[in-house]
Write a protein that holds these residues in place. Structure first.
Motif, PDB file in Angstrom:
ATOM      1  N   VAL A  74       0.884  -1.157   0.000  1.00 36.21           N
ATOM      2  CA  VAL A  74       0.000   0.000   0.000  1.00 36.21           C
ATOM      3  C   VAL A  74       0.928   1.215   0.000  1.00 36.21           C
ATOM      4  O   VAL A  74       1.879   1.260   0.781  1.00 36.21           O
ATOM      5  CB  VAL A  74      -0.909  -0.001   1.251  1.00 36.21           C
ATOM      6  CG1 VAL A  74      -1.772   1.250   1.302  1.00 36.21           C
ATOM      7  CG2 VAL A  74      -1.769  -1.260   1.285  1.00 36.21           C
ATOM      8  N   ALA A 104      -4.388  -1.205  -3.332  1.00 35.93           N
ATOM      9  CA  ALA A 104      -5.140  -0.148  -2.650  1.00 35.93           C
ATOM     10  C   ALA A 104      -5.227  -0.405  -1.147  1.00 35.93           C
ATOM     11  O   ALA A 104      -5.190   0.522  -0.347  1.00 35.93           O
ATOM     12  CB  ALA A 104      -6.532  -0.024  -3.246  1.00 35.93           C
ATOM     13  N   SER A 105      -5.359  -1.682  -0.760  1.00 38.67           N
ATOM     14  CA  SER A 105      -5.461  -2.003   0.669  1.00 38.67           C
ATOM     15  C   SER A 105      -5.182  -3.489   0.876  1.00 38.67           C
ATOM     16  O   SER A 105      -5.158  -4.266  -0.072  1.00 38.67           O
ATOM     17  CB  SER A 105      -6.844  -1.654   1.215  1.00 38.67           C
ATOM     18  OG  SER A 105      -7.832  -2.444   0.599  1.00 38.67           O
ATOM     19  N   ARG A 108      -6.375  -5.623   6.707  1.00 43.53           N
ATOM     20  CA  ARG A 108      -6.721  -4.630   7.732  1.00 43.53           C
ATOM     21  C   ARG A 108      -6.339  -3.259   7.191  1.00 43.53           C
ATOM     22  O   ARG A 108      -5.320  -3.129   6.507  1.00 43.53           O
ATOM     23  CB  ARG A 108      -5.943  -4.875   9.027  1.00 43.53           C
ATOM     24  CG  ARG A 108      -6.355  -6.100   9.783  1.00 43.53           C
ATOM     25  CD  ARG A 108      -5.692  -6.043  11.145  1.00 43.53           C
ATOM     26  NE  ARG A 108      -5.750  -7.322  11.828  1.00 43.53           N
ATOM     27  CZ  ARG A 108      -5.174  -7.552  12.991  1.00 43.53           C
ATOM     28  NH1 ARG A 108      -4.491  -6.598  13.601  1.00 43.53           N
ATOM     29  NH2 ARG A 108      -5.262  -8.726  13.561  1.00 43.53           N
ATOM     30  N   PRO A 109      -7.100  -2.236   7.529  1.00 40.59           N
ATOM     31  CA  PRO A 109      -6.821  -0.911   6.956  1.00 40.59           C
ATOM     32  C   PRO A 109      -5.436  -0.356   7.292  1.00 40.59           C
ATOM     33  O   PRO A 109      -4.890   0.421   6.515  1.00 40.59           O
ATOM     34  CB  PRO A 109      -7.907  -0.007   7.551  1.00 40.59           C
ATOM     35  CG  PRO A 109      -8.772  -0.855   8.384  1.00 40.59           C
ATOM     36  CD  PRO A 109      -8.264  -2.257   8.387  1.00 40.59           C
ATOM     37  N   ASN A 110      -4.842  -0.762   8.408  1.00 38.10           N
ATOM     38  CA  ASN A 110      -3.537  -0.205   8.784  1.00 38.10           C
ATOM     39  C   ASN A 110      -2.356  -1.069   8.352  1.00 38.10           C
ATOM     40  O   ASN A 110      -1.206  -0.733   8.629  1.00 38.10           O
ATOM     41  CB  ASN A 110      -3.478   0.089  10.284  1.00 38.10           C
ATOM     42  CG  ASN A 110      -3.926  -1.071  11.146  1.00 38.10           C
ATOM     43  OD1 ASN A 110      -4.494  -2.045  10.651  1.00 38.10           O
ATOM     44  ND2 ASN A 110      -3.690  -0.986  12.437  1.00 38.10           N
ATOM     45  N   LEU A 112       0.342  -2.307   5.700  1.00 42.35           N
ATOM     46  CA  LEU A 112       0.964  -1.637   4.568  1.00 42.35           C
ATOM     47  C   LEU A 112       1.723  -2.568   3.637  1.00 42.35           C
ATOM     48  O   LEU A 112       2.037  -2.191   2.515  1.00 42.35           O
ATOM     49  CB  LEU A 112       1.928  -0.555   5.096  1.00 42.35           C
ATOM     50  CG  LEU A 112       1.275   0.525   5.954  1.00 42.35           C
ATOM     51  CD1 LEU A 112       2.339   1.420   6.585  1.00 42.35           C
ATOM     52  CD2 LEU A 112       0.295   1.338   5.120  1.00 42.35           C
TER      53      LEU A 112
END
Length: 134
Positions: A74, A104-105, A108-110, A112
């Motif tokens: 990401v 893009a992701s 989990r959103p955090n 990388l």
């Protein structure tokens, strides 16, 4: 042969499967043993390589036995330099084919970075795993 997950792994997902002398290792991410995700991309990369190394060691292998590495990033432009540096400390010889993908992701959103790999169990069977001991 039982599936093995890296330290701190949770859930039923197999982290590796063997077939035809190859070990297929699912994506390893930079999660701490307590389940938290570091903010630092460098720490996430280090942890992902450590987790990958733990699976390799469980199989009696080392980073030199990797034949393919796929990394998912990401914000790839902000982290590729750090990834290359840490990768060079872990994989010092017998370099695998490497595919680098910007995404893009992740799960989990955090998160990388994620690393998946294929190792050849019949090539060396070594333990070039200095990267794991830290």
């Amino acid at each position: 042969m039982a599936d093995v997950g890296p330290p701190g792994a949770r859930g039923p997902a197999p982290f590796r499967r063997t077939a035809g002398g190859l070990v297929f290792i699912s994506g390893q991410v930079g999660i701490r043993p307590d389940g938290t995700v570091p903010d630092s991309v460098e720490e996430q990369i280090e942890l992902a390589f450590r987790r990958l190394g733990a699976v390799l060691v469980h199989e009696g292998l080392g980073f030199e036995d990797l034949v393919e590495l796929v990394s998912y990033h990401v914000r790839i432009d902000e982290q590729l330099g750090a990834f290359r540096e840490i990768k060079a400390r872990c994989i010092t010889r017998e370099f695998p084919a490497w595919t680098i993908l910007g995404v893009a992701s992740l799960a989990r959103p955090n998160l990388l970075v994620e690393i998946k790999a294929v190792a050849a169990a019949w090539v060396h069977g070594g333990r070039d795993a200095d990267c794991i001991a830290r």
